[in-house]
Design a protein around this motif. Sequence first.
Motif, mmCIF file in Angstrom:
data_model
loop_
_atom_site.group_PDB
_atom_site.id
_atom_site.type_symbol
_atom_site.label_atom_id
_atom_site.label_comp_id
_atom_site.label_asym_id
_atom_site.label_seq_id
_atom_site.Cartn_x
_atom_site.Cartn_y
_atom_site.Cartn_z
ATOM 1 N N TYR A 134 0.937 -1.233 0.115
ATOM 2 C CA TYR A 134 -0.046 -0.016 -0.140
ATOM 3 C C TYR A 134 0.837 1.235 -0.030
ATOM 4 C CZ TYR A 134 0.388 -0.345 5.022
ATOM 5 O OH TYR A 134 1.077 -0.140 6.316
ATOM 6 N N ALA A 135 1.999 1.248 0.361
ATOM 7 C CA ALA A 135 3.059 2.164 0.214
ATOM 8 C C ALA A 135 3.067 2.747 -1.249
ATOM 9 C CB ALA A 135 4.420 1.747 0.654
ATOM 10 N N GLY A 136 2.674 2.216 -2.154
ATOM 11 C CA GLY A 136 2.582 2.678 -3.499
ATOM 12 C C GLY A 136 3.674 3.783 -4.129
ATOM 13 N N SER A 137 3.253 4.837 -4.274
ATOM 14 C CA SER A 137 4.080 5.817 -4.775
ATOM 15 C C SER A 137 5.378 6.122 -3.892
ATOM 16 C CB SER A 137 3.433 7.204 -5.392
ATOM 17 O OG SER A 137 2.717 7.576 -4.062
ATOM 18 N N VAL A 143 17.491 -3.421 9.331
ATOM 19 C CA VAL A 143 16.398 -3.427 8.955
ATOM 20 C C VAL A 143 15.670 -2.107 8.833
ATOM 21 C CG1 VAL A 143 14.168 -4.568 8.747
ATOM 22 C CG2 VAL A 143 16.297 -5.793 9.392
ATOM 23 N N LEU A 144 15.040 -1.840 7.745
ATOM 24 C CA LEU A 144 14.277 -0.512 7.456
ATOM 25 C C LEU A 144 12.880 -1.057 7.230
ATOM 26 C CD1 LEU A 144 16.331 1.552 7.781
ATOM 27 C CD2 LEU A 144 16.523 1.552 5.111
ATOM 28 N N VAL A 145 11.782 -0.377 8.269
ATOM 29 C CA VAL A 145 10.573 -0.834 8.115
ATOM 30 C C VAL A 145 9.523 0.475 7.559
ATOM 31 C CG1 VAL A 145 8.481 -1.921 9.005
ATOM 32 C CG2 VAL A 145 10.589 -2.777 9.739
ATOM 33 N N VAL A 146 9.137 0.155 6.288
ATOM 34 C CA VAL A 146 8.410 1.487 5.909
ATOM 35 C C VAL A 146 7.023 1.509 6.240
ATOM 36 C CG1 VAL A 146 7.751 2.642 3.892
ATOM 37 C CG2 VAL A 146 9.875 1.657 3.936
ATOM 38 N N TRP A 147 6.392 2.368 6.880
ATOM 39 C CA TRP A 147 5.015 2.881 7.130
ATOM 40 C C TRP A 147 4.265 1.499 7.497
ATOM 41 C CZ3 TRP A 147 3.708 7.623 4.364
ATOM 42 C CH2 TRP A 147 2.696 8.178 4.590
ATOM 43 N N MET A 148 4.868 0.801 8.422
ATOM 44 C CA MET A 148 4.286 -0.490 8.985
ATOM 45 C C MET A 148 4.446 -0.571 10.278
ATOM 46 S SD MET A 148 4.850 -3.767 6.666
ATOM 47 C CE MET A 148 6.517 -3.559 6.348
ATOM 48 N N ALA A 149 3.509 -0.856 11.200
ATOM 49 C CA ALA A 149 3.507 -1.069 12.547
ATOM 50 C C ALA A 149 4.061 -2.280 12.767
ATOM 51 C CB ALA A 149 2.297 -1.139 13.528
ATOM 52 N N LEU A 204 10.245 3.854 9.392
ATOM 53 C CA LEU A 204 10.193 4.983 8.737
ATOM 54 C C LEU A 204 8.499 5.515 8.648
ATOM 55 C CD1 LEU A 204 12.544 3.555 7.446
ATOM 56 C CD2 LEU A 204 12.143 4.912 5.310
ATOM 57 N N ASN A 205 8.197 6.494 9.236
ATOM 58 C CA ASN A 205 6.839 6.989 9.416
ATOM 59 C C ASN A 205 5.870 6.083 10.231
ATOM 60 O OD1 ASN A 205 5.773 9.200 8.543
ATOM 61 N ND2 ASN A 205 5.799 8.841 6.455
ATOM 62 N N THR A 206 6.574 5.565 11.086
ATOM 63 C CA THR A 206 5.545 4.753 12.044
ATOM 64 C C THR A 206 6.440 4.778 13.423
ATOM 65 O OG1 THR A 206 4.948 3.062 10.495
ATOM 66 C CG2 THR A 206 4.465 2.520 12.769
ATOM 67 N N VAL A 207 5.741 5.187 14.480
ATOM 68 C CA VAL A 207 6.462 5.331 15.706
ATOM 69 C C VAL A 207 6.113 4.003 16.834
ATOM 70 C CG1 VAL A 207 6.628 6.783 17.732
ATOM 71 C CG2 VAL A 207 6.382 7.754 15.394
ATOM 72 N N ASP A 208 7.170 3.592 17.141
ATOM 73 C CA ASP A 208 6.972 2.493 18.325
ATOM 74 C C ASP A 208 8.152 2.641 19.328
ATOM 75 O OD1 ASP A 208 5.921 -0.886 18.243
ATOM 76 O OD2 ASP A 208 7.702 -0.078 19.487
ATOM 77 N N SER A 209 7.765 2.710 20.724
ATOM 78 C CA SER A 209 8.538 3.249 21.542
ATOM 79 C C SER A 209 9.875 2.191 21.750
ATOM 80 C CB SER A 209 7.926 3.352 23.034
ATOM 81 O OG SER A 209 7.156 2.063 23.319
ATOM 82 N N ASP A 245 -2.894 1.570 11.056
ATOM 83 C CA ASP A 245 -2.244 0.126 10.700
ATOM 84 C C ASP A 245 -3.070 -0.466 9.924
ATOM 85 O OD1 ASP A 245 -1.037 -2.221 10.232
ATOM 86 O OD2 ASP A 245 -1.119 -2.726 12.431
ATOM 87 N N PRO A 246 -2.940 -0.526 8.467
ATOM 88 C CA PRO A 246 -4.086 -1.120 7.634
ATOM 89 C C PRO A 246 -4.079 -2.552 7.784
ATOM 90 C CG PRO A 246 -2.497 0.449 6.150
ATOM 91 C CD PRO A 246 -2.117 0.179 7.786
ATOM 92 N N TYR A 247 -2.918 -3.156 8.321
ATOM 93 C CA TYR A 247 -3.063 -4.825 8.792
ATOM 94 C C TYR A 247 -3.727 -5.024 9.881
ATOM 95 C CZ TYR A 247 0.528 -5.196 5.217
ATOM 96 O OH TYR A 247 1.408 -5.044 3.988
#
Lengths: 334, 334
Positions: free
Chosen positions: A70-73, A120-126, A145-150, A186-188
């Motif tokens: 879903y990150a698409g563009s 590891v880089l995780v894009v916009w995913m929890a 990236l673009n998701t926050v988790d403590s 979180d779309p999942y």
Amino acid sequence: MRPTIADVAREASVGIGTVSRVLNRSPLVSAAARERVLAAMDRLGYQPSATARAFGRRRTHTIELLVPLYAGSVFLETVRGVEQALADSNYTLLVRTVGATDERDRVFDECCGRASSDGVLVVWMAPTDAFADRLANVGIPVVLLNTVDSRMSSVAVDHDAAAEQAAAYCLGLGHRRLALVDRLEDPYNRSSRGMCERGYQHALTTAGVTPRAEYTRLAEFSAVGGAAAMDALLQLDEPPTAVVAASDAQAVGVIEVARIRGWSIPGDVSVVGYNDSEVARFLGLTTVLVPVRDIAREATARLLGAISDSHAAPETTYLPTELARRRTCGPPRR
Amino acid sequence: MRPTIADVAREASVGIGTVSRVLNRSPLVSAAARERVLAAMDRLGYQPSATARAFGRRRTHTIELLVPLYAGSVFLETVRGVEQALADSNYTLLVRTVGATDERDRVFDECCGRASSDGVLVVWMAPTDAFADRLANVGIPVVLLNTVDSRMSSVAVDHDAAAEQAAAYCLGLGHRRLALVDRLEDPYNRSSRGMCERGYQHALTTAGVTPRAEYTRLAEFSAVGGAAAMDALLQLDEPPTAVVAASDAQAVGVIEVARIRGWSIPGDVSVVGYNDSEVARFLGLTTVLVPVRDIAREATARLLGAISDSHAAPETTYLPTELARRRTCGPPRR
DNA sequence: CTGAAAGCGCTTACAG
DNA sequence: CTGAAAGCGCTTACAG
């Protein structure tokens, strides 16, 4: 056969240790020896084997990027940013896309198991709990990236602040009937909250406007989703005069439905998108600019840091968004 | 420390050779030994080191994907297709994007030099002579996606046939003033010909229509490019009644300009795009469907084949395109 | 500053 | 079917 380090050593009449040191820019090499080695490499057309180096150093010199479909563009821009940050690091980028939820879990799993990357880089995913735990166990650094988790480092945009920015802009133009076409944070996870909901509501209450339940729509993350939501909004007794969307894809759907129903933009209804896409730019969509490439660059730099200094503490960085004021917003009709 | 093959061997009371054979599903292992080894692996939570395996086999088990930035929306679908074809191969995907021309040359160069992959996939990009030569020298197999070059394997769509299909469709609807908003076949080579030009002309001559020079525009590969081209077309004394674009991005620009100038679609002018994108689908754009994911899948399968059988001869495969008939085409107004 | 040597964790003939 | 051993091409203490 490709020449090996031994061939170079022989050609330059030195030991392989010296060749290795030249390769790794160690200062422990005399200028004369360095010269001879460099010349030998050149003569032989020597290229060190990346695999052998990775093996010898017990480092893969590889970074893994996990990106949801879903990150698409956002995908290309992100890869671009990562590459830029990696440019003079001789790190290599490995990519894994994620479709459905079970695939996400599998990818998370394999990512820890094979340990084929140094980070590891995780894009916009929890991250899931299982993923967070295993990663910590295995000791592979990760940056979101673009998701926050403590539990881990992340470089992100403050989605609520961004939504507030967009909503406040509309309120400032005089709109009072302001709707939100939101997406799941979180779309999942179907039970996650709306990504922009809090910022949107905060903007309203700050401006002394009472939020109305029927103006908040949790829509699918696509043009079709935005279109469906707009359809419903326009059938209300008091349709909104402005719509804030949680993505440009949804905004495109909103606009298309408005056009079809004969509502002019921004005359009859204003629209704000989120996360500038090429089409959005072209269509003159007013939208929240998310610095996708900067996020990727910053996150990658952070990751490289964590790889070389494994004691680096998790840290969350927020990058600012900006509102691109273009042609889809104006004051409400009186 | 992660357990190694030696730990497993000890735990299972066998030699490391046997463990290795189990790992590689060799038939030369007794059922009993296999059982013990598997159990030991399980107990120890053993995962073989990908790096060590790559080193031992003199294979990286990595495939490199080179993709130009202009590929845009095609990127994700391509990666997806590659991953699907790689699914049960334990091959890993490495990605490199290409921006400007000099970057392309550098990427081509490094790709041969480091030899960090067992094979290369090149997306929608013409190989340079230097690249072709070095690749052949180094012996790394390559497959081109959506570009054809006689020196190497490729899986592609026949762009001219596709353009002919699109043009023929418009001619069939009755259009005689049919324009082409083309793109460079090789965006990195300003003197390359138009990608669709031949197919377009062939369709016209077949239908007995004389091509007019002013109806063929070589535009930039973007919505902005399409818009500029359409602008010029609409200022002609006899503007076209239908426009075939070489990409959806350009088609979006064409449509937008038409709308702004007050031309209705498809009433006043019909538009055909190329290479279905999400927005195109949403906007109801009639377009040439390019099976991007299938191309990626097929190309990857071919590449894996070439990696295991280095004598495989280069082969070009064309996949068929389809015309998605949607809402932007109709008969010309009389 | 330099070379000889051990070691990284597998794969793969080889002898049995 | 199995184990001992060599080898893959580097890096990295170690002794000098």
